[in-house]
Design an enzyme around this catalytic site. Structure first.
Site, PDB file in Angstrom:
ATOM      1  N   ARG A   1      -2.586  -2.352  -3.775  1.00 37.33           N
ATOM      2  CA  ARG A   1      -3.864  -1.364  -3.478  1.00 37.33           C
ATOM      3  C   ARG A   1      -3.934  -0.053  -3.705  1.00 37.33           C
ATOM      4  O   ARG A   1      -3.143   0.548  -3.722  1.00 37.33           O
ATOM      5  CB  ARG A   1      -4.160  -1.132  -1.650  1.00 37.33           C
ATOM      6  CG  ARG A   1      -5.224  -0.692  -1.633  1.00 37.33           C
ATOM      7  CD  ARG A   1      -5.257   0.342  -0.010  1.00 37.33           C
ATOM      8  NE  ARG A   1      -6.458   1.015  -0.198  1.00 37.33           N
ATOM      9  CZ  ARG A   1      -6.860   2.097   1.064  1.00 37.33           C
ATOM     10  NH1 ARG A   1      -5.425   2.960   1.438  1.00 37.33           N
ATOM     11  NH2 ARG A   1      -8.121   2.590   0.392  1.00 37.33           N
TER      12      ARG A   1
ATOM     13  N   HIS B   1     -13.097   2.307   0.024  1.00 35.53           N
ATOM     14  CA  HIS B   1     -13.136   1.108   1.179  1.00 35.53           C
ATOM     15  C   HIS B   1     -13.873  -0.436   0.107  1.00 35.53           C
ATOM     16  O   HIS B   1     -14.359  -1.409   1.321  1.00 35.53           O
ATOM     17  CB  HIS B   1     -13.876   0.948   2.632  1.00 35.53           C
ATOM     18  CG  HIS B   1     -13.302   2.061   3.027  1.00 35.53           C
ATOM     19  ND1 HIS B   1     -13.862   2.860   4.266  1.00 35.53           N
ATOM     20  CD2 HIS B   1     -11.874   2.611   3.531  1.00 35.53           C
ATOM     21  CE1 HIS B   1     -13.394   3.739   4.448  1.00 35.53           C
ATOM     22  NE2 HIS B   1     -12.027   3.088   4.673  1.00 35.53           N
TER      23      HIS B   1
ATOM     24  N   ARG C   1     -12.202  14.093   8.680  1.00 31.02           N
ATOM     25  CA  ARG C   1     -13.090  14.576   6.766  1.00 31.02           C
ATOM     26  C   ARG C   1     -14.886  15.049   7.561  1.00 31.02           C
ATOM     27  O   ARG C   1     -15.583  14.282   8.496  1.00 31.02           O
ATOM     28  CB  ARG C   1     -13.495  13.180   6.524  1.00 31.02           C
ATOM     29  CG  ARG C   1     -12.247  13.043   5.150  1.00 31.02           C
ATOM     30  CD  ARG C   1     -12.346  12.077   4.312  1.00 31.02           C
ATOM     31  NE  ARG C   1     -10.951  11.668   3.855  1.00 31.02           N
ATOM     32  CZ  ARG C   1     -10.471  10.582   3.695  1.00 31.02           C
ATOM     33  NH1 ARG C   1     -11.506   9.188   4.312  1.00 31.02           N
ATOM     34  NH2 ARG C   1      -9.564  10.023   3.198  1.00 31.02           N
TER      35      ARG C   1
ATOM     36  N   GLU D   1      -8.240  -5.869   5.097  1.00 32.68           N
ATOM     37  CA  GLU D   1      -7.883  -5.694   4.136  1.00 32.68           C
ATOM     38  C   GLU D   1      -6.525  -5.853   3.356  1.00 32.68           C
ATOM     39  O   GLU D   1      -6.438  -6.963   1.993  1.00 32.68           O
ATOM     40  CB  GLU D   1      -8.222  -3.974   3.596  1.00 32.68           C
ATOM     41  CG  GLU D   1      -8.960  -2.821   3.816  1.00 32.68           C
ATOM     42  CD  GLU D   1      -9.306  -2.567   4.208  1.00 32.68           C
ATOM     43  OE1 GLU D   1      -9.110  -1.728   4.899  1.00 32.68           O
ATOM     44  OE2 GLU D   1      -9.835  -1.368   3.304  1.00 32.68           O
TER      45      GLU D   1
ATOM     46  N   ASN E   1       0.885  -0.854   0.102  1.00 31.90           N
ATOM     47  CA  ASN E   1      -0.093  -0.037  -0.079  1.00 31.90           C
ATOM     48  C   ASN E   1       0.740   1.362   0.166  1.00 31.90           C
ATOM     49  O   ASN E   1       1.467   1.280   1.209  1.00 31.90           O
ATOM     50  CB  ASN E   1      -0.840   0.049   1.339  1.00 31.90           C
ATOM     51  CG  ASN E   1      -1.632   1.150   0.683  1.00 31.90           C
ATOM     52  OD1 ASN E   1      -1.788   2.333   0.781  1.00 31.90           O
ATOM     53  ND2 ASN E   1      -2.880   0.855   2.224  1.00 31.90           N
TER      54      ASN E   1
END
Ligand code: AMP
Length: 397
Positions: A90, A179, A238, A385, A9
């Site tokens: 990813r 996601h 956020r 993940e 990632n």
């Protein structure tokens, strides 16, 4: 040793990696390179009981990746003997092109580059990781796994914004979600655990980034993140949903520039903006702290977070035409029993009930926390993940 996949990632100033056995789900080794390009870099590599921490400048992604490969050589496990059959990358934005993993060819790389316009912070950073990894591990297939792929099949009615059609098409403005790897992994796991493929599910991925999806018989029919991960739930930093006119207002009245607004909405809002801290554990401590403005702000923030979640559960239940399973996952979803209780208490008028002991029990296992007579099964299912990326990568090699 059976086959393994190296999952990478790559961010703008970091590379996280994990060597995984997709069959067992075991993480064999993992680590990260941080502060790439800064004066003081950091590399950590973990294998078995060995943890190596290096504090040294890391000039660029290539230097970072070379250090990682050196650490595999020196600390282990030896990659040449680890049966690495794929490197899984990813990728945040797959746009309209990808509805599943893709073997990285020059053409696929070109498409990921084209999508930089939609994910200017993420896709360029992924490309750096892809380029150095392909160069340094050229004999292994590299696979891109997209955060958006699971949502490529969203119905047009939930993927399309009610924006002027020509403008939306010209600039590829639509809801791509994010996601997706986690939502797919968790909803699939729920189906496997319950032995059913026809479930109407809502998955709440509640971490520093947070999103919710509605999944009908394995297909995502709605999700809270949109063109970018900014839309939807209240997150660590956020805003989540907000009237876009706030942008016009702050531009006109506050003279704020686009980059300042981007920073404000993505990095300085959410829990951080409301309380000063983006970490849910810290916000919980403030909410339990001494009477005063800090406690009031933390309690209001938690109320906003829970209210937003409940609002989505209500609308997604209506969209699904009913709900069989509600699942909590990610850092907050898996660990914050208070938040699960607060959400489910608000759903009590609809017959949702959870068992207090089952909810409070700490476990790394997937579990049901609802009572037998609850109208909806409520579950906690740990997401993974990296494992999901490893398994998807394996399907292509
Ligand atoms: P993630 O992005 O999935 O790693 O999740 C990070 C978030 O999970 C942070 O806001 C953490 O504060 C939160 N978190 C982790 N453990 C707990 C816990 N025991 N209680 C509440 N929040 C937690």
């Amino acid at each position: 040793m059976s086959q393994t996949v190296l999952v990478i990632n790559s961010g703008s100033s970091s590379i996280k990696y994990q060597l995984i056995d997709p069959a067992t789900g075991d993480g064999i080794a993992k680590g990260l390179v941080e502060k790439i390009g800064e004066s003081e870099g950091h590399i950590q590599h973990k294998y078995g009981d060995a943890i190596v921490d290096l504090h040294e400048p890391v000039a660029d992604h290539e230097a970072g990746m070379r250090e990682v490969l050196r650490l595999f050589d020196e600390v282990g496990p030896n990659l040449a003997e680890s049966h690495v059959v794929a490197v899984g990358h990813r990728i945040v934005q797959g746009g309209k092109y990808f509805d599943g993993p893709a073997l990285i060819t020059d053409e696929v790389r070109g498409l990921i580059q084209e999508l930089c316009a939609l994910a200017p912070l993420h896709n360029p950073a992924h490309l750096k990781g892809i380029d150095v990894a392909r160069e340094l591990m050229s004999d292994i297939p590299h696979v891109a796994v997209f955060d958006t792929a699971f949502f490529r099949q969203l119905p047009e009615a939930t993927a399309t914004y009610a924006l002027d059609r020509a403008t939306a098409e010209k600039f590829s403005v639509r809801r791509y979600g994010a996601h997706g790897t986690s939502h797919q992994f968790v909803s699939t796991r729920v189906g496997e655990l319950l032995g059913r493929s026809d479930l109407r599910q809502i998955v709440l991925h509640l971490g520093n980034g947070a999103s919710v999806s509605a999944v009908d018989a394995g297909r995502a029919i709605d999700t809270s993140m949109g063109l970018t991960p900014l839309e939807g739930l209240v997150m660590g930093t956020r805003t989540g949903d907000i009237d876009p006119a706030v942008v016009f207002h702050l531009r006109r009245q506050g003279g704020m520039l686009v980059d300042e607004l981007d920073d404000l909405f993505n990095k300085k809002s959410g829990l951080k903006g409301l309380t000063g801290n983006n970490d849910m554990r810290a916000v919980r401590l403030m909410a339990e702290g001494p009477k005063g403005a800090e406690r009031d702000r933390a309690r209001l923030a938690l109320d906003i977070v829970v209210t937003r979640i409940v609002k989505y559960i209500g609308s997604y239940t209506a969209e699904l035409g009913g709900l069989d399973v509600l699942t909590f996952t990610a850092g907050i979803g898996e660990n914050d029993a208070d938040l699960r209780r607060e959400v489910c208490e608000r759903l009590a008028p609809f017959g949702v009930s959870i068992d207090a002991d089952a909810n409070a029990a700490r476990s790394d296992e997937a579990r049901t926390i609802s009572t037998d007579d609850s109208t909806v099964r409520v579950m906690v299912v740990p997401t993974n993940e990296e494992l999901a990326i490893a398994r998807q990568a394996l399907t292509l090699v």
